[in-house]
Design an enzyme around this catalytic site. Sequence first.
Site, PDB file in Angstrom:
ATOM      1  CB  VAL A 196      -5.959  28.001 -13.530  1.00  0.00           C
ATOM      2  CG1 VAL A 196      -6.718  26.684 -13.633  1.00  0.00           C
ATOM      3  CG2 VAL A 196      -4.610  27.783 -12.846  1.00  0.00           C
ATOM      4  CD  GLN A 245      -5.288  20.443 -20.843  1.00  0.00           C
ATOM      5  OE1 GLN A 245      -5.256  19.457 -20.132  1.00  0.00           O
ATOM      6  NE2 GLN A 245      -4.514  20.565 -21.892  1.00  0.00           N
ATOM      7  N   GLY A 278       1.813  22.451 -25.661  1.00  0.00           N
ATOM      8  CA  GLY A 278       2.264  22.408 -24.274  1.00  0.00           C
ATOM      9  C   GLY A 278       1.372  21.632 -23.325  1.00  0.00           C
ATOM     10  CB  THR A 279      -1.460  19.845 -23.088  1.00  0.00           C
ATOM     11  OG1 THR A 279      -2.136  18.839 -22.320  1.00  0.00           O
ATOM     12  CG2 THR A 279      -1.887  19.730 -24.545  1.00  0.00           C
ATOM     13  CB  SER A 280       1.362  15.595 -20.646  1.00  0.00           C
ATOM     14  OG  SER A 280       0.351  15.779 -19.683  1.00  0.00           O
ATOM     15  CG  HIS A 305      -8.634  22.137 -16.095  1.00  0.00           C
ATOM     16  ND1 HIS A 305      -7.465  21.514 -16.463  1.00  0.00           N
ATOM     17  CD2 HIS A 305      -9.647  21.332 -16.532  1.00  0.00           C
ATOM     18  CE1 HIS A 305      -7.754  20.386 -17.116  1.00  0.00           C
ATOM     19  NE2 HIS A 305      -9.073  20.266 -17.177  1.00  0.00           N
TER      20      HIS A 305
HETATM   21  N1  APR Z   1       6.602  24.960 -24.677  1.00  0.00           N
HETATM   22  C1  APR Z   1       5.701  23.984 -24.982  1.00  0.00           C
HETATM   23  N2  APR Z   1       5.506  22.897 -24.226  1.00  0.00           N
HETATM   24  C2  APR Z   1       6.249  22.758 -23.125  1.00  0.00           C
HETATM   25  C3  APR Z   1       7.219  23.708 -22.738  1.00  0.00           C
HETATM   26  C4  APR Z   1       7.379  24.851 -23.568  1.00  0.00           C
HETATM   27  N3  APR Z   1       8.262  25.807 -23.293  1.00  0.00           N
HETATM   28  N4  APR Z   1       7.795  23.286 -21.583  1.00  0.00           N
HETATM   29  C5  APR Z   1       7.215  22.116 -21.255  1.00  0.00           C
HETATM   30  N5  APR Z   1       6.275  21.784 -22.189  1.00  0.00           N
HETATM   31  C6  APR Z   1       5.403  20.617 -22.261  1.00  0.00           C
HETATM   32  C7  APR Z   1       5.880  19.344 -21.590  1.00  0.00           C
HETATM   33  O1  APR Z   1       6.755  18.613 -22.453  1.00  0.00           O
HETATM   34  C8  APR Z   1       4.567  18.601 -21.330  1.00  0.00           C
HETATM   35  O2  APR Z   1       4.215  17.757 -22.407  1.00  0.00           O
HETATM   36  O3  APR Z   1       4.202  20.946 -21.588  1.00  0.00           O
HETATM   37  C9  APR Z   1       3.544  19.742 -21.222  1.00  0.00           C
HETATM   38  C10 APR Z   1       2.999  19.942 -19.820  1.00  0.00           C
HETATM   39  O4  APR Z   1       2.265  18.823 -19.434  1.00  0.00           O
HETATM   40  P1  APR Z   1       1.574  18.741 -17.994  1.00  0.00           P
HETATM   41  O5  APR Z   1       2.554  19.207 -16.974  1.00  0.00           O
HETATM   42  O6  APR Z   1       0.976  17.404 -17.857  1.00  0.00           O
HETATM   43  O7  APR Z   1       0.450  19.891 -18.082  1.00  0.00           O
HETATM   44  P2  APR Z   1      -1.012  19.820 -18.732  1.00  0.00           P
HETATM   45  O8  APR Z   1      -1.060  18.887 -19.883  1.00  0.00           O
HETATM   46  O9  APR Z   1      -1.451  21.228 -18.943  1.00  0.00           O
HETATM   47  O10 APR Z   1      -1.842  19.197 -17.533  1.00  0.00           O
HETATM   48  C11 APR Z   1      -3.230  19.078 -17.657  1.00  0.00           C
HETATM   49  O11 APR Z   1      -3.379  18.485 -15.352  1.00  0.00           O
HETATM   50  O12 APR Z   1      -2.908  18.637 -13.095  1.00  0.00           O
HETATM   51  C12 APR Z   1      -3.615  19.103 -14.108  1.00  0.00           C
HETATM   52  O13 APR Z   1      -5.325  20.608 -13.964  1.00  0.00           O
HETATM   53  C13 APR Z   1      -3.954  20.518 -14.295  1.00  0.00           C
HETATM   54  O14 APR Z   1      -4.670  21.654 -16.311  1.00  0.00           O
HETATM   55  C14 APR Z   1      -3.726  20.724 -15.776  1.00  0.00           C
HETATM   56  C15 APR Z   1      -3.919  19.333 -16.340  1.00  0.00           C
END
Ligand code: APR
Length: 234
Positions: A90, A88, A172-174, A106
Amino acid sequence: MSLKNLVLLSGAGMSAESGISTFRDVNGLWENYTIEEVATPEAWHKNMDLVLRFYNQRRKQLFEAIPNKGHEALVEFEKHFNVHIVTQNVDDLHERAGSKNVLHLHGELRKARSTRNESLVYELKTWELNKGDLCELGSQLRPHIVWFGEAVPAIPQAVNILNKADILLVVGTSLMVYPAAGLVDYAPPGIPVYYIDPKAHEMAYQKRFKCISGKAGEVLPKLLPELLSEINHP
Ligand code: APR
């Protein structure tokens, strides 16, 4: 012997240790900006300057960032698995680390595209994209980013990759943004699915996934022996 398919679905946390902010953590990008302000087609029409400035800041930060130990571990995995990364993110940190197969759901920060013909995509040589930067047809260039409310054209290709997975790593994604988050459901039933995230054990997914609470750059470099034994002794 053909290699097993390892698929990685990555999000912003994958690049956190390279100094790139996530979106939804404390101090995440969406704490400082609203999605509606900077990441929608409406925002582009209403306030192009702000949108360009927002992505210029992201791009400048990316030019200064380098891949972390998590990105590097995935390159090492290619010696043992047929690795496909569906991200996801960029940023281009997977590619710069040396990963071969990277699909961006994305969009890509280092690219711009025509506002008249979306198939005209250009690599940016500097971090700046400004008003007045035009495509070859004479139309304004926009960031090559999939904004909220826009279609995600890479989904069918991603589904194909997920369908063939023998092991899935979600890092590393929520898992809050669809359709990307729904991709985990396209993995074949019964394959090992790992969820690696500092908040892994807080997630509703913990019953379905093998959760490892930790940072990508700390967990991934140590994970190879376990992944190999999964494949050899499923
Ligand atoms: N290693 C692994 N995970 C981590 C770390 C780390 N060092 N630091 C933080 N995280 C985790 C957080 O706990 C969280 O669960 O990374 C996750 C980030 O989540 P989001 O900020 O929601 O990012 P993401 O899931 O990539 O968002 C998806 O949303 O706004 C958009 O388009 C944007 O591609 C993005 C999409």
